[in-house]
Design a protein around this motif. Structure first.
Motif, PDB file in Angstrom:
ATOM      1  N   ALA A 144       1.984   8.040  -2.997  1.00 17.13           N
ATOM      2  CA  ALA A 144       1.636   9.241  -2.237  1.00 17.13           C
ATOM      3  C   ALA A 144       0.241   9.687  -2.642  1.00 17.13           C
ATOM      4  O   ALA A 144      -0.112   9.688  -3.822  1.00 17.13           O
ATOM      5  CB  ALA A 144       2.649  10.353  -2.488  1.00 17.13           C
ATOM      6  N   VAL A 145      -0.553  10.039  -1.643  1.00 19.20           N
ATOM      7  CA  VAL A 145      -1.902  10.553  -1.864  1.00 19.20           C
ATOM      8  C   VAL A 145      -1.989  11.926  -1.220  1.00 19.20           C
ATOM      9  O   VAL A 145      -1.728  12.070  -0.013  1.00 19.20           O
ATOM     10  CB  VAL A 145      -2.974   9.620  -1.271  1.00 19.20           C
ATOM     11  CG1 VAL A 145      -4.365  10.208  -1.497  1.00 19.20           C
ATOM     12  CG2 VAL A 145      -2.883   8.235  -1.884  1.00 19.20           C
ATOM     13  N   SER A 146      -2.340  12.928  -2.011  1.00 17.92           N
ATOM     14  CA  SER A 146      -2.461  14.300  -1.510  1.00 17.92           C
ATOM     15  C   SER A 146      -3.916  14.730  -1.509  1.00 17.92           C
ATOM     16  O   SER A 146      -4.698  14.344  -2.395  1.00 17.92           O
ATOM     17  CB  SER A 146      -1.634  15.269  -2.355  1.00 17.92           C
ATOM     18  OG  SER A 146      -0.253  14.969  -2.265  1.00 17.92           O
ATOM     19  N   LEU A 147      -4.278  15.541  -0.526  1.00 16.96           N
ATOM     20  CA  LEU A 147      -5.641  16.027  -0.381  1.00 16.96           C
ATOM     21  C   LEU A 147      -5.593  17.533  -0.185  1.00 16.96           C
ATOM     22  O   LEU A 147      -4.892  18.038   0.694  1.00 16.96           O
ATOM     23  CB  LEU A 147      -6.326  15.361   0.820  1.00 16.96           C
ATOM     24  CG  LEU A 147      -7.770  15.753   1.111  1.00 16.96           C
ATOM     25  CD1 LEU A 147      -8.663  15.395  -0.062  1.00 16.96           C
ATOM     26  CD2 LEU A 147      -8.253  15.047   2.385  1.00 16.96           C
ATOM     27  N   ASP A 148      -6.321  18.245  -1.027  1.00 19.46           N
ATOM     28  CA  ASP A 148      -6.393  19.710  -0.957  1.00 19.46           C
ATOM     29  C   ASP A 148      -7.832  20.091  -0.654  1.00 19.46           C
ATOM     30  O   ASP A 148      -8.719  19.925  -1.497  1.00 19.46           O
ATOM     31  CB  ASP A 148      -5.927  20.319  -2.273  1.00 19.46           C
ATOM     32  CG  ASP A 148      -5.859  21.844  -2.218  1.00 19.46           C
ATOM     33  OD1 ASP A 148      -6.171  22.417  -1.157  1.00 19.46           O
ATOM     34  OD2 ASP A 148      -5.512  22.457  -3.241  1.00 19.46           O
TER      35      ASP A 148
END
Length: 260
Positions: A144-148
């Motif tokens: 999983a790759v999250s971007l904020d």
């Protein structure tokens, strides 16, 4: 995330068989038969999916291992499956130039089971006798790759009094172009092995199948761009088939061994 079930389209793969049927005699003079086969370079692709949203996909295949004619003496078959697995997972998430948090996921799994069926049957992977302990996971990966994204435009020009911070344009009047993206890809190759047991094999003519399945896909949060890709393949692989005597307890002692 996703849930997919697949049937097994039976496919016989050209395999190089090791023409060995060695007789290993135990202390009481009975014989234990052993055979092995290998496929050195025939790549078997199980899964290849590229998605830009919540869609996913997968495939299954059955590989013929060996034809056997057991004596039907109540013994068991020990089937060892070894394979070099190539597994790739990739995810990229693209966010507009504004505030927001999103995630992209990618997952791929390779399972295998061994089944025994009448020689020449075409549906062994779905209806044949299943070896213990059933279907097992050879390899699985979930990433999983999250971007904020939380960007602000600051203006500090002097001599301007229409705004407290000295900017001539309000935030609603500013036009900001561009995106922010993050990507992660993992590509691995490794060898894996598992032993299966077919209990109380009757007499007759049978085919032994290794039933491989690949499943996986990706999921992307709404409001974000990007894509996920998963790939799984079995490369070089080996199977060993041995007639053994299994025990019904967790302890293998000398008495069980001498029964071979």
């Amino acid at each position: 995330f996703f849930s997919v079930n697949y049937s097994y389209p039976t496919m016989k793969v050209s395999t190089v068989f090791l023409a060995l049927t060695a007789l290993v005699h135990s202390a009481d003079g009975q014989a234990s038969k052993f055979a092995a086969s290998w496929t050195p370079s025939n790549t078997m692709t199980l899964l290849e999916v590229t998605t830009s949203g919540g869609t996913n996909g997968g495939s299954g295949t059955g590989e013929h291992l060996a034809s056997i004619k057991p004596p039907g003496n109540g013994k068991e078959l020990l089937v060892g499956i070894s394979g070099v697995i190539n597994l790739l997972t990739f995810g990229e998430i693209v966010a507009p130039n504004k505030k927001g948090t999103g995630t992209i996921e990618a997952e791929a799994t390779v399972n295998v089971q061994v089944r025994l069926g009448n020689r020449g049957a075409t549906n062994i992977c779905s209806s044949g006798i299943q070896a213990a302990p059933g279907e097992v996971t050879f390899i699985s990966r979930r990433q999983a790759v999250s971007l904020d994204v939380d960007l602000e435009i600051l203006c500090s020009e002097s001599g301007l009094t229409n705004n407290p911070d000295g900017c001539q344009l309000t935030a609603s009047q500013m036009q900001i172009n561009g995106t922010v993206s993050v990507a992660l890809g993992i590509n691995t190759v490794g060898a894996h092995h598992f032993n299966f047991v077919i209990p109380n094999v009757p007499s007759g003519d049978f085919d032994v199948y290794a039933c491989y399945t690949g499943s996986g896909g990706g999921k992307l949060d709404e409001g974000f761009g990007g894509k996920a890709k998963v790939y799984a393949a079995v490369l070089s692989r080996v199977v060993t088939v041995q007639q053994v005597k299994a025990v019904n307890t967790n302890l293998i002692d000398d008495s069980a061994i001498t029964q071979l």
